[in-house]
Design a protein around this motif. Structure first.
Motif, short mmCIF file in Angstrom:
data_model
loop_
_atom_site.label_atom_id
_atom_site.label_comp_id
_atom_site.label_asym_id
_atom_site.label_seq_id
_atom_site.Cartn_x
_atom_site.Cartn_y
_atom_site.Cartn_z
N UNK B 742 0.84 -1.20 0.00
CA UNK B 742 0.00 0.00 0.00
C UNK B 742 0.88 1.26 0.00
N UNK B 743 1.93 1.22 0.84
CA UNK B 743 2.82 2.40 0.88
C UNK B 743 3.43 2.65 -0.50
N UNK B 744 3.87 1.59 -1.13
CA UNK B 744 4.48 1.73 -2.45
C UNK B 744 3.48 2.25 -3.48
N UNK B 745 2.28 1.67 -3.45
CA UNK B 745 1.26 2.09 -4.42
C UNK B 745 0.91 3.56 -4.27
N UNK B 746 0.69 3.96 -2.98
CA UNK B 746 0.23 5.34 -2.75
C UNK B 746 1.37 6.34 -2.90
N UNK B 774 6.10 3.09 10.98
CA UNK B 774 6.88 3.26 9.75
C UNK B 774 7.37 4.68 9.65
N UNK B 775 8.57 4.82 9.15
CA UNK B 775 9.06 6.15 8.77
C UNK B 775 9.09 6.16 7.25
N UNK B 776 8.36 7.13 6.68
CA UNK B 776 8.24 7.18 5.21
C UNK B 776 8.91 8.45 4.72
N UNK B 777 9.75 8.33 3.71
CA UNK B 777 10.49 9.50 3.21
C UNK B 777 10.09 9.78 1.76
N UNK B 796 -4.57 9.32 1.28
CA UNK B 796 -4.91 8.14 0.47
C UNK B 796 -4.39 6.87 1.15
N UNK B 797 -3.16 6.97 1.62
CA UNK B 797 -2.49 5.85 2.27
C UNK B 797 -3.27 5.37 3.49
N UNK B 798 -3.59 6.36 4.36
CA UNK B 798 -4.29 6.00 5.59
C UNK B 798 -5.68 5.46 5.28
N UNK B 806 -6.76 -1.21 9.65
CA UNK B 806 -5.61 -0.63 10.33
C UNK B 806 -5.93 0.82 10.72
N UNK B 807 -5.65 1.13 11.99
CA UNK B 807 -5.92 2.49 12.48
C UNK B 807 -4.61 3.15 12.86
N UNK B 808 -4.62 4.50 12.81
CA UNK B 808 -3.49 5.24 13.37
C UNK B 808 -3.54 5.06 14.88
N UNK B 809 -2.38 4.87 15.47
CA UNK B 809 -2.35 4.69 16.92
C UNK B 809 -2.57 6.04 17.59
#
Lengths: 355, 810
Positions: B742-746, B774-777, B796-798, B806-809
């Motif tokens: 999902x991270x890659x797609x978005x 995750x740390x996303x750059x 979009x990702x979330x 999956x929820x944000x903590x």
């Protein structure tokens, strides 16, 4: 003193100022002299030269000075500041050097403590030996090719001038899959595969696994490796074979290595020879490694038999060639002085680590 | 092949004075490789022929006697002995005596000979001085059966012709050397003394004196005694025979016994010894039948019938098949051709007339028959090399000559010789230029002709043809002749050059480059290279929990393996490595990381097609590290081979020998490229691996198809990156790989990389969920990113993650 400010002699204020500056300067120099750390030196700088420092106070008190004297007083203050700064800088430099020296003295390490190494693996001794062989022949323009281990009887025997019922077939203790398919007993079949492709000239080596029905012991293994070699072109001679393999031996075992060719018989080469090298341990004087002979048998070789050419579709009237076969384990055992062939297939870490 | 040097020198007198070492070196360099040599007298020193003058009782020992022995010196020597065959009061016996300071080969009990022999010194035996020793044959280094005339227990009493004071070692023929040769199978002629002597004469350029065979026989006709009918002419090229009557069995003369012994053959009696002697000399086995046992005065050479039984002269009944060649009389079988005679026709002590058979049987048939019957004899060993038919008659006549010479019987006149298609003289053109061209030499024509002469190769000047002697069955083409020239010219004298031919590029294949790169990475990751056998036991499949109906159990099987443990070619590459890991584990080696590049062999559907040999790159380890360590090595290999896309890991892998919850197939570009995992605990138990062990396999052909070395520089980023850290609460069933997809797609083009920096399961998280951070750059190549650029992506990702539960903590 050159550039010294010219104050009115009779000015009480000026006189006082002068004395005060002198007093500040003396005090500052005194303090700098006693300073033994960079922090304290910094405090001294702030105390005298900082925004709220004494010299700044003097400047601030300029409003009490006779305006006509102000430039001169100003200059006097600056001279004092400069003098203090110079001494401060000098002191800082000396102190820094001293501190660095102390620091380095405190940082002395025991350079003889054990190294911290990344853990790398080790190549197999067979690979190490093969890499050397490949390097030498690639340098002479040889291509490295590989072929099948499960092989047609034809390529392992018949095409190499070993027809059905030839005693050599029995001697080699062949593993059979069925009537037509064997586990190759030699890499020599690759000679035929390469020639059948028809691309000339040929200069190739072909390393690979071969199989013979020998029980496992210190000098035998049912599964081992050979490196086949072949050169085919116009005007290739037996002297070329000798020269090439002598060069190979020198590069593999050292420039002092001597070679000796003895007549031998292989069905697929004629004339055939075995090559001995002067013992690289004792230099030919005779030792345990060469069983007192001074020479060690290394490989078999010969001129490609014309019938082998004919069967592979190459005209023996036009082309000649030579071929040789090296036992890889034999080279590895000799070169690295390994006394038991079984070690090569046990893969004990304490063994592998040494290569 | 072993020979006595004295026998060789008898045929090549010019070799007198050539040392053993010189003989060995020269013969080896001319093509008759000497494997080794040993002097029979290496530990026999100072031994002379003595004669007992008197034997008296020892004053203090019942079993000892005191002898005065004449050893050819002014004074006799006194020797004390306990030998049972030297009796008090006897005298006149000639005996070998080792004098003070000499040495013998061994003890009188015949136990193994010490390397340096036994020194003999003057001394006292029970108080009586003894200045030497009289020798038993065992002390001279030989068992009794090689010297049948020696006493079985006691001193060797020599024949009367021994001369007192002379060298006893010479007298006994022990001043000789046994040479052992490695004869290559093309030189059948060299499995004989004559053959080796001929080579020696050619090598040293000396005269060759083979035995001269004179005509033999009385006025009778052999045809009146026997007729021969060869039915199986394909398996018996020639059958020659002669008859000897009025046989007088006796020991053979000393010279013959000496030569046989020096060749490692025990002397028996004159007839047997002659047969053996001629077999050594000519390399031609012969057989002797008791003619009186042959019915119908007839010999028939035919194949046995299937299942026929025959008792050989060793008393063992043999089962024959229809390919075994039999010698028969008019009623029954009397011998296994070329292998062993029959019990029913063997020579016994009462023999009076015999038939000497000297035939040429087909080598392949003899070799195969002797293998099938399980009976390999000296004779079959010679026949199976394929003998020269023209040698058979010479050997027969030589044997008859020796019979007459030894007075062993009366040779009947005439010879039976059934030789339906005599061998033709082989002729080869003398291609002098071609020989030099092939060798890279400039050997003169005269020298070549000289070599031919030495080798008994004739030359017909008119036709410029070489006449190949019959015994040289290996010379058929000019290349064969070139070798003859080369070996007599000396291989060492041929120049050394390098090929001056057209140049070739050389190098390794692309596959090899891929393998080398993968190996480098394995090595730098701490894995050492292992090598294991390609064949293994079929039991391996059970050990690896491989299903009974798995196609992996379909193997390439060896029909004649060394044993079940080496009987099938592997279809799974891991057994060798697991075994090696276990070996290390058992030896308490720690942290073992191994890799192997080895083939698996997948059988073809068609029986006569070769299997698919696929190279596999297998890694295995126990000790420091886990599943993800191995995963890291695999990914490094893929990256370095320029497989830049993110590989996928499918946990639905079905690799049976891996832990079902800790295994994955490695998928690249939709193709399965390998697998990895923790070894199944049952499998680990089966191998005796007491630590968690991990295995990964890459299929090299698939890897090679995807790999390349085309590296392109993409520039160094000039604009700053923007990072977003997200902490997620994820249901346990969701895989990291799914989130990363999902991270890659978005993330699209702006996504630079991402990293899982924390994973947590426990008190603060609801059961059934895990926390993943995750740390996303992000980074753009052409500008500095602003918040708005990122916001859309993150939303979009979330959103997509939310759809996966999956929820944000918080």
């Amino acid at each position: 003193m050159k550039g010294k400010a010219n104050l009115s002699q009779d000015s009480e204020v000026n006189h006082m100022m002068n004395e005060k500056l002198q007093e500040i300067k003396n005090r500052a120099l005194e303090q700098i002299k006693d300073t033994d750390s960079l922090e304290k030196l910094s405090e001294v700088r702030v105390a005298f030269l900082g925004k709220k420092g004494e010299l700044t106070d003097v400047l601030k008190s300029m409003k009490n000075v006779d305006p006509k004297d102000r430039p001169a007083v100003g200059q006097l203050v600056n001279e004092t500041r400069k003098a203090i700064e110079d001494v401060l800088d000098e002191a800082k430099k000396n102190l820094s050097e001293k501190m660095r020296e102390i620091q380095m003295k405190a940082e002395v390490i025991d350079v003889t403590l054990p190294a911290k190494k990344a853990v790398y693996g080790h190549p197999h001794p067979n690979t190490r030996a093969l890499d050397e062989i490949k390097r030498i022949f690639i340098g002479m323009g040889y291509e490295v090719i590989e072929g099948p281990e499960v092989e047609y009887d034809y390529y392992n025997f018949e095409a190499l001038n070993i027809p059905a019922n030839h005693p050599a077939k029995d001697e080699q203790d062949t593993f059979y899959i069925n009537d037509k398919i064997v586990l190759r007993t030699q890499t020599s079949g690759e000679q035929v595969h390469v020639m059948e492709k028809g691309k000339l000239p040929i200069r190739m080596i072909s390393p690979g696994r071969v199989y013979r029905a020998d029980e496992v012991d210190a000098t035998h293994s049912p599964c081992f490796h050979q490196v086949e070699g072949m050169v085919v072109d116009e005007n290739i001679t037996f002297s070329d074979l000798k020269g090439t393999l002598a060069e190979f031996a020198k590069q593999l075992f050292g420039p002092e290595t001597k070679v000796k060719f003895r007549p031998h018989h292989f069905p697929f080469t004629e004339p055939s020879a075995e090559m001995d090298v002067s013992c690289f341990k004792c230099g030919g004087k005779g030792c345990r490694m060469c069983k007192g002979e001074g020479w060690i048998e290394i490989l078999g070789c010969g001129m490609v038999h014309p019938h082998v050419f004919e069967m592979s579709g190459i005209d023996p009237e036009k082309y000649t060639g030579f071929a040789f076969g090296i036992g890889l384990e034999r080279i590895a055992l000799l070169k690295y002085e390994i006394d038991d062939m079984r070690l090569l297939y046990e893969n004990d870490d304490r063994f592998l680590k040494q290569f | 092949m072993n020979t006595s040097i004295n026998w060789i020198k008898a045929m090549v007198p010019g070799l007198e004075g050539v040392t053993d070492q010189e003989f060995r070196d020269a013969m080896t360099l001319s093509g008759t490789k000497v494997e080794g040599f040993e002097r029979y007298d290496k530990n026999l020193k100072n031994i002379v022929v003595g004669q007992v003058l008197s034997v008296e009782r020892h004053p203090d020992a019942d079993k000892l006697v005191v002898c005065q022995v004449n050893v050819g010196q002014a004074e006799p020597v006194q020797i004390v002995t306990g030998a049972p065959n030297i009796e008090v009061g006897s005298s006149g016996q000639k005996v070998p005596v080792v004098l003070d300071g000499g040495s013998v080969a061994g003890g009188h009990d015949g136990s193994p000979l010490p390397e340096n022999g036994i020194k003999i010194k003057k001394g006292k035996l029970r108080g009586v001085e003894s200045a030497g020793m009289m020798c038993a044959i065992e002390e001279l280094g030989w068992p009794h059966d090689f010297f049948p005339d020696a006493a079985e227990d006691g001193i060797y009493i020599l024949a009367d012709d021994a001369v007192v004071g002379e060298d006893a070692v010479h007298y006994l023929g022990l001043d000789d050397t046994s040479f052992e040769y490695e004869i290559t199978n093309n030189r059948v002629d060299c499995y004989s003394l004559i053959g080796i002597a001929r080579e020696a004469a050619a090598t040293f350029n000396k005269e060759f004196n083979p035995p001269k065979v004179e005509p033999t026989g009385n006025d009778e006709k052999v045809e009146d005694y026997i007729s021969v009918d060869v039915e199986a002419t394909d398996l018996c090229k020639r059958y020659t025979a002669r008859v000897v009557k009025n046989i007088k069995l006796a020991p053979s003369p000393k010279w013959m016994r000496d030569r046989l012994r020096a060749s490692g053959i025990r002397p028996i009696n004159n007839i047997v010894d002659i047969t053996n002697y001629v077999m050594e000399e000519y390399g031609q086995p012969m057989h002797a039948y008791d003619l009186d046992t042959i019915e119908g005065k007839k010999i028939v050479v035919r194949k046995a019938s299937q299942g026929e039984k025959f008792t050989t002269l060793d008393g063992i009944e043999r089962n024959l098949d229809s390919e075994v060649l039999l010698i028969n009389d008019s009623k029954k079988a009397i011998g296994l051709a070329g292998i062993m005679g029959g019990e029913n026709s063997m020579i016994t002590d009462s023999v009076s007339t015999m038939l000497f058979e000297s035939a040429t049987f087909d080598g392949t048939n003899i070799r195969k028959a002797s293998k099938r019957i399980g009976l390999r004899t000296d004779a079959s060993g010679k026949f199976e090399k394929g003998l020269d038919p023209n040698n058979a008659i010479d050997a027969l006549n030589r044997a008859c000559q020796l019979v007459e010479e030894l007075g062993a019987g009366q040779v009947v006149g005439g010879t039976i010789d059934v030789y339906p298609s005599p061998k033709q003289q082989e002729r080869l053109p003398f291609e002098y230029d071609k020989i030099n061209a092939m060798l890279g030499t400039d050997i003169s024509r005269e020298d070549c002709l000289d070599y031919f002469k030495r080798l008994e190769i004739g030359y017909d000047e008119a036709s410029n043809e070489l006449l190949i002697p019959s015994f040289r069955q290996d010379l058929h083409r000019t290349c064969d002749i070139a070798e003859e020239v080369a070996r007599l010219y000396g291989y060492d004298n041929i120049p050394t050059t390098l090929p001056h031919s057209s140049s070739t590029a050389g190098g390794v294949s692309f596959e090899q480059r891929v393998i080398d790169k993968a190996s480098d990475i394995a090595l730098y990751s701490g894995f050492s290279e292992a090598m294991t056998y390609s064949f293994e036991s079929p039991k391996v499949f059970d050990k690896l929990l491989i299903a009974s109906d798995s196609p992996l159990r379909n193997t390439v099987r060896i029909s004649n393996p060394l044993g079940e443990d080496f009987s099938v070619m592997r279809t799974v590459p891991v057994n060798g490595l697991l075994t090696s890991l276990a070996t290390n584990y058992k030896r308490r080696n720690k942290n073992i990381k191994l890799f192997e590049i080895a083939k698996i062999y997948l059988p073809s559907q068609e029986a006569d097609k070769l299997p698919d040999e696929r190279k596999q790159f297998t890694l295995g380890f126990f000790g420091d590290g886990d599943f993800y360590t191995l995963k890291g090595v695999l990914e490094e290999i893929l990256e370095r081979l320029n497989l830049c896309d993110r590989p996928e890991y499918d946990p639905k892998s079905e690799v049976e020998f891996l832990h079902p919850g800790r295994r994955a197939d490695l998928i690249y570009d939709g193709k399965k490229i390998g697998y990895l995992g923790e070894v199944h605990p049952d499998v680990a138990d089966n191998y005796g691996l007491g630590e968690k062990t991990y295995i990964a396999v890459l299929d090299i052909p698939t890897l090679v198809a995807e790999a390349n070395f085309d590296i392109k520089y993409t520039g160094i980023a000039n604009f700053p990156a923007v990072s977003r850290d997200i902490s997620l609460v994820v249901p346990n069933t969701v895989l990291a790989g799914d989130i990363e997809k999902v991270i890659e797609n978005c993330g699209g083009k702006l996504l630079e990389n991402f990293k899982l920096f924390d994973i947590y399961e426990g008190d603060q998280i609801e059961k059934g969920f895990k926390s993943m951070a995750y740390s996303i750059t992000f980074r753009a190549k052409d500008r500095t990113l602003v918040d708005d650029d990122i916001k859309g992506i993150m939303d979009k990702l979330l959103g997509q993650l939310k759809d996966m539960g999956i929820e944000l903590r918080a």
